[in-house]
Design an enzyme around this catalytic site. Structure first.
Site, short mmCIF file in Angstrom:
data_model
loop_
_atom_site.label_atom_id
_atom_site.label_comp_id
_atom_site.label_asym_id
_atom_site.label_seq_id
_atom_site.Cartn_x
_atom_site.Cartn_y
_atom_site.Cartn_z
N GLU A 282 0.83 -1.22 0.00
CA GLU A 282 0.00 0.00 0.00
C GLU A 282 0.86 1.27 0.00
O GLU A 282 0.47 2.28 -0.56
CB GLU A 282 -0.98 0.00 1.18
CG GLU A 282 -1.96 -1.18 1.21
CD GLU A 282 -2.74 -1.41 -0.09
OE1 GLU A 282 -2.94 -0.43 -0.85
OE2 GLU A 282 -3.12 -2.56 -0.36
N GLU A 311 -0.73 -0.65 -9.72
CA GLU A 311 -0.41 -1.92 -9.08
C GLU A 311 1.08 -2.20 -9.22
O GLU A 311 1.71 -2.77 -8.33
CB GLU A 311 -1.25 -3.02 -9.77
CG GLU A 311 -1.36 -4.30 -9.02
CD GLU A 311 -1.90 -4.18 -7.61
OE1 GLU A 311 -2.64 -3.21 -7.31
OE2 GLU A 311 -1.56 -5.04 -6.80
ZN ZN Z 1 -2.68 -2.96 -4.98
#
Ligand code: ZN
Length: 519
Positions: A282, A311
């Protein structure tokens, strides 16, 4: 592997003028609504009492409806047209990039009837409730009518948006997450990636991983773990004057506005790796959000290029930094400094081994760095079949188990461990899963390029220094926002089209020696 995007996307022409300034103001207002919606969702998952569920669903749906109406507004279209018609050609200008992305968003919204948007929002809310209830009862029959309804509406959405003659419904749905990507391109990636991952997995089965006794340390409370997690995020470069860190069940990162980025992570008393994994992941998302250019706040130039690239930032910090031998060495020292005797005999080698163990299991969210992509490939094949009608919602459990047997050699014990483990389809998110794998491809390629330029970063990580890597990413990726499509941005940053090779090199380079298979 071919690039997923055209190299030179055409951009409209524009010169800043009155219409353009008015358009920017409209975009800023849309961003205010978006931030408000994100705040409602953050609150729901971090602070809200259970009793707030129903009113919150109404509040979120109302803002989502407002957002759709404003994006589809014909007046926005007219203003865009005026801007596009007024300027001189400048494909690389800020205005050109902003107009191009605004046009794309406006066209998508314009094609979706408001009634369908509302129906889909309601079906997603019902779908989520049914998914939760069915999981609690471990009974797929409680879920499948709601899932069938969501699939039907998502298909209608794809039909409204329209797909190219030789494409398919999946292609227009993925536009929301990874503009320019297609099912065919994703299938090509998995067709080459999965056999090579399986090959490496077979090799590792013949190796030996030794995890030291220190892995069995005493339980550590959330209160004990939290200061260390905050410290690691700070060392990575996350700015706590412009963000915060909280606990939740399903970790995520969200940006409420420029200067307010929220990280959430999950703690488990018996598993320090859970907090470490979610924190490093995160924080990667958070650094990207904090690194977007403030001068363009409220416009697409201050937004991430795609979900896959987002991502990619998360996986770079989670896997290439956080799961490295060098980080483990630094982290083991910090563990002892923050937690003292509570960490028992947990040393660097044990931490490194326990965080890199490869073992096929039924759950995607608990999968290791290698088998993770076999989970994603399964979901991609199944959601494609659900959308083209060759698989019905009722047939999902059987198809799921069959895929897990053939792809991972695993028999899920029930549907909670099987086809009901992920929330995505219940809320209409089709086309989302491959972003996870593309994230890993982006991460590996970016990290390899950063080390080629900066030199090996292991000695930095061992000393708790992450500044050089952060600055490289800020310069090559973050500051560009959505100026270029993700695949183009990656190619500009690394000098090569996106490929599966860096990921395979990274996995083999780390796992073979760890499993004593070095040749
Ligand atoms: Zn993620």
């Amino acid at each position: 592997m071919a690039s997923l995007m055209p190299e030179h996307p055409s951009k409209p022409h524009a010169a800043p003028g009155h219409d353009y300034q008015a358009l920017l103001e409209q975009l800023r207002q849309l961003e205010l609504l978006t931030g408000t919606l994100r705040l409602l969702r953050w609150d729901q998952q971090v602070c809200m009492p259970a009793g707030g569920t129903r009113p919150r669903a109404g509040q979120a749906a109302e803002i989502a409806r407002l957002l759709h109406t404003r994006w589809a507004d014909p007046a926005l279209g007219e203003r865009l047209e005026a801007c596009e018609a007024s300027g001189t050609i400048d494909v690389d200008s800020d205005a050109g990039a902003i107009l191009s992305e605004t046009r794309r968003r406006h066209e998508r919204a314009r094609r979706l009837p408001a009634t369908l948007v509302i129906e889909l929002a309601e079906a997603s809310s019902t779908g989520f409730d049914a998914w939760r209830a069915a999981r609690e009862a471990n009974d797929f029959t409680l879920f499948h009518p709601a899932l069938a309804r969501v699939v039907e509406l998502v298909r209608r959405k794809a039909e409204c948006l329209g797909w190219p003659e030789r494409g398919e419904a999946w292609d227009v749905l993925v536009e929301e997450y990874e503009p320019g990507c297609t099912a065919e391109a994703v299938a090509t990636v998995f067709d080459t990636l999965t056999p090579r991952l399986n090959g490496l997995l077979d090799e590792l089965r013949g190796g030996r991983l030794a995890i030291g006794a220190g892995a069995a340390h005493p339980p550590l409370s959330e209160t004990a773990q939290h200061p260390l997690m905050r410290h690691i995020a700070e060392c990575f470069g996350f700015d706590f004057t412009r963000g915060r860190l909280d606990a939740t069940i399903h970790p995520f990162c969200t940006r409420i506005g420029h200067g307010d980025v929220r990280l959430t992570i999950a703690y488990r008393p018996d598993d320090l790796g859970r907090a470490l994994g979610s924190l490093t992941h995160e924080t990667g998302h958070g650094l990207y959000e904090q690194g977007l250019p403030e001068a363009h706040a409220g416009t697409p130039l201050c937004q991430p290029a795609s979900l896959g690239l987002h991502e990619g930032q998360a996986r770079l910090w989670e896997n290439h930094v956080g799961r490295s031998r060098a980080f483990s060495a630094w982290c083991a020292g910090e563990l002892r400094r923050f937690l003292g005797r509570a960490v028992g005999d947990l040393d660097a080698a044990t931490l490194f081994a326990m965080r890199n163990e490869v073992a096929p299991g039924p759950l995607r969210t608990e999968a290791d760095e290698l088998t993770y992509h076999l989970h994603v490939a399964t979901r991609f094949e199944l959601e494609r079949a659900l959308l083209d009608g060759t698989l019905s919602a009722a047939e999902l459990p059987e198809a799921w188990d069959e895929h897990y047997r053939s792809h991972l050699g695993i028999e899920p014990s029930d549907d909670v461990q099987g086809c009901m483990q992920d929330v995505h389809w219940s809320v209409g998110m089709f086309g989302y899963f491959p972003s996870y794998t593309f994230g890993s491809l982006y991460a590996a390629q970016l990290f390899e390029a950063a080390e080629a330029e900066l030199g090996e970063l292991a000695s930095d990580f061992e000393a708790g220094r992450f500044c050089a890597l952060r600055q490289w990413l800020a310069e090559r990726v973050w500051r560009h926002g959505r100026r270029y499509p993700a695949a183009v941005l990656c190619e500009r940053a690394t000098g090569a089209p996106l490929s599966i090779e860096p990921l395979l090199r990274h996995l083999a380079g780390k796992l073979r020696p760890l499993y004593r298979l070095e040749r």
